[in-house]
Scaffold this motif. Structure first.
Motif, short mmCIF file in Angstrom:
data_model
loop_
_atom_site.label_atom_id
_atom_site.label_comp_id
_atom_site.label_asym_id
_atom_site.label_seq_id
_atom_site.Cartn_x
_atom_site.Cartn_y
_atom_site.Cartn_z
N ASP A 127 0.83 -1.21 0.00
CA ASP A 127 0.00 0.00 0.00
C ASP A 127 0.86 1.25 0.00
O ASP A 127 1.99 1.24 0.49
N LYS A 128 0.30 2.36 -0.51
CA LYS A 128 1.03 3.63 -0.49
C LYS A 128 1.42 3.96 0.94
O LYS A 128 0.66 3.75 1.88
N GLN A 129 2.66 4.43 1.10
CA GLN A 129 3.23 4.77 2.40
C GLN A 129 3.13 3.60 3.39
O GLN A 129 3.07 3.80 4.60
N GLY A 130 3.14 2.36 2.86
CA GLY A 130 2.96 1.20 3.71
C GLY A 130 4.11 0.22 3.68
O GLY A 130 5.12 0.43 3.00
N VAL A 131 3.92 -0.87 4.43
CA VAL A 131 4.92 -1.93 4.54
C VAL A 131 4.20 -3.26 4.38
O VAL A 131 3.10 -3.45 4.89
N ALA A 132 4.82 -4.18 3.65
CA ALA A 132 4.32 -5.55 3.51
C ALA A 132 5.46 -6.49 3.85
O ALA A 132 6.63 -6.16 3.67
N THR A 133 5.11 -7.68 4.33
CA THR A 133 6.13 -8.67 4.70
C THR A 133 6.06 -9.87 3.77
O THR A 133 4.98 -10.37 3.48
N VAL A 134 7.22 -10.30 3.32
CA VAL A 134 7.36 -11.48 2.48
C VAL A 134 8.26 -12.46 3.21
O VAL A 134 9.23 -12.06 3.85
N ARG A 135 7.96 -13.74 3.12
CA ARG A 135 8.79 -14.78 3.73
C ARG A 135 9.46 -15.57 2.62
O ARG A 135 8.84 -15.89 1.62
N VAL A 136 10.74 -15.89 2.83
CA VAL A 136 11.46 -16.72 1.87
C VAL A 136 12.19 -17.81 2.64
O VAL A 136 12.86 -17.54 3.63
N GLY A 137 12.00 -19.05 2.18
CA GLY A 137 12.62 -20.19 2.84
C GLY A 137 14.07 -20.36 2.46
O GLY A 137 14.43 -20.30 1.29
N LEU A 138 14.92 -20.60 3.48
CA LEU A 138 16.35 -20.78 3.28
C LEU A 138 16.82 -22.05 3.97
O LEU A 138 16.25 -22.46 4.98
N ILE A 139 17.87 -22.63 3.41
CA ILE A 139 18.50 -23.81 3.99
C ILE A 139 19.98 -23.51 4.15
O ILE A 139 20.62 -23.03 3.22
N ALA A 140 20.52 -23.81 5.34
CA ALA A 140 21.95 -23.66 5.59
C ALA A 140 22.60 -25.03 5.49
O ALA A 140 22.19 -25.97 6.16
N SER A 141 23.58 -25.15 4.61
CA SER A 141 24.31 -26.42 4.51
C SER A 141 25.78 -26.11 4.28
O SER A 141 26.15 -25.49 3.29
N GLY A 142 26.60 -26.50 5.22
CA GLY A 142 28.02 -26.18 5.18
C GLY A 142 28.33 -25.13 6.22
O GLY A 142 27.51 -24.84 7.10
N ARG A 143 29.49 -24.55 6.10
CA ARG A 143 29.91 -23.52 7.05
C ARG A 143 30.53 -22.36 6.29
O ARG A 143 31.07 -22.53 5.21
N GLY A 144 30.45 -21.19 6.90
CA GLY A 144 31.04 -19.99 6.29
C GLY A 144 30.03 -18.87 6.18
O GLY A 144 28.98 -18.88 6.81
N GLN A 145 30.38 -17.89 5.37
CA GLN A 145 29.55 -16.70 5.19
C GLN A 145 28.53 -16.96 4.09
O GLN A 145 28.88 -17.13 2.93
N GLY A 146 27.25 -16.99 4.45
CA GLY A 146 26.18 -17.12 3.48
C GLY A 146 25.59 -15.76 3.18
O GLY A 146 25.59 -14.88 4.03
N VAL A 147 25.09 -15.59 1.97
CA VAL A 147 24.52 -14.30 1.56
C VAL A 147 23.19 -14.53 0.87
O VAL A 147 23.06 -15.40 0.01
N LEU A 148 22.19 -13.74 1.28
CA LEU A 148 20.90 -13.69 0.59
C LEU A 148 20.86 -12.37 -0.17
O LEU A 148 20.96 -11.30 0.43
N ASP A 149 20.77 -12.46 -1.50
CA ASP A 149 20.64 -11.27 -2.34
C ASP A 149 19.16 -11.06 -2.65
O ASP A 149 18.46 -12.02 -3.02
N VAL A 150 18.69 -9.82 -2.51
CA VAL A 150 17.28 -9.49 -2.76
C VAL A 150 17.24 -8.30 -3.73
O VAL A 150 17.86 -7.27 -3.47
#
Length: 169
Positions: A127-150
């Motif tokens: 909505d105008k001047q508003g906020v909406a929430t989106v959920r995205v499923g992630l899986i962590a496998s391994g070790r180190g620095q993971g990055v989510l690009d949006v």
């Protein structure tokens, strides 16, 4: 006459200053114009100015410069995950325009993070001047620095890009 030499600062890290301008001398009327490159994230930048008169004592002042964009996304997913975790990241999409927007979010991952199948794109009405929430499923496998690009886009609004880091242990 007395002329000031000004130095601009931009603080963006916990450990110090990210930008320092070269000294600039004022003109005959005591004015100066300084260009300070602000980052591409939505935040409030603090700029410090130091005046060094030819004669006299130095002076300092700060000014806060808020930076906002028409359409932006912010990720909330914590800062560290454990190898094998599967969870949802919450993405808040903010619309600062005076029109409702149909936003599309494109997701990509790097490092030990991957998207749950079918989670590479989402659409949401904000909505105008508003906020909406989106959920995205992630899986962590391994070790180190993971990055989510949006990447968030909507007709009539500039594209918003962000990279969110998660340490996987």
């Amino acid at each position: 006459g007395r002329h000031l030499v000004l130095v601009g600062h931009r603080c963006v890290r916990r450990d110090g200053v990210a930008y320092v301008s070269a000294p600039v001398r004022t003109d005959a009327q005591g004015r100066v114009s300084i260009e300070i490159p602000l980052g591409d994230i939505e935040t409030t930048w603090q700029v410090a100015l130091v005046g060094l008169p030819d004669e006299g004592r130095p002076a300092m002042s700060t000014v806060d410069i808020p930076v906002t964009v028409a359409l932006s996304s912010k990720v909330n997913a914590g800062v560290s995950w454990t190898d094998g975790d599967q969870a949802e990241a919450l993405i808040q999409v903010r619309n600062r325009t005076d029109k409702d927007l149909d936003a599309e979010l494109a997701f990509a991952t790097r490092g030990p993070l991957s998207l749950v199948k079918g989670e590479s794109k989402k659409r949401v009405k904000v909505d105008k001047q508003g906020v909406a929430t989106v959920r995205v499923g992630l899986i962590a496998s391994g070790r180190g620095q993971g990055v989510l690009d949006v990447v968030t886009t909507a007709p009539g609004a500039p594209e918003d890009k962000l990279s969110y880091s998660i340490e996987v242990r």
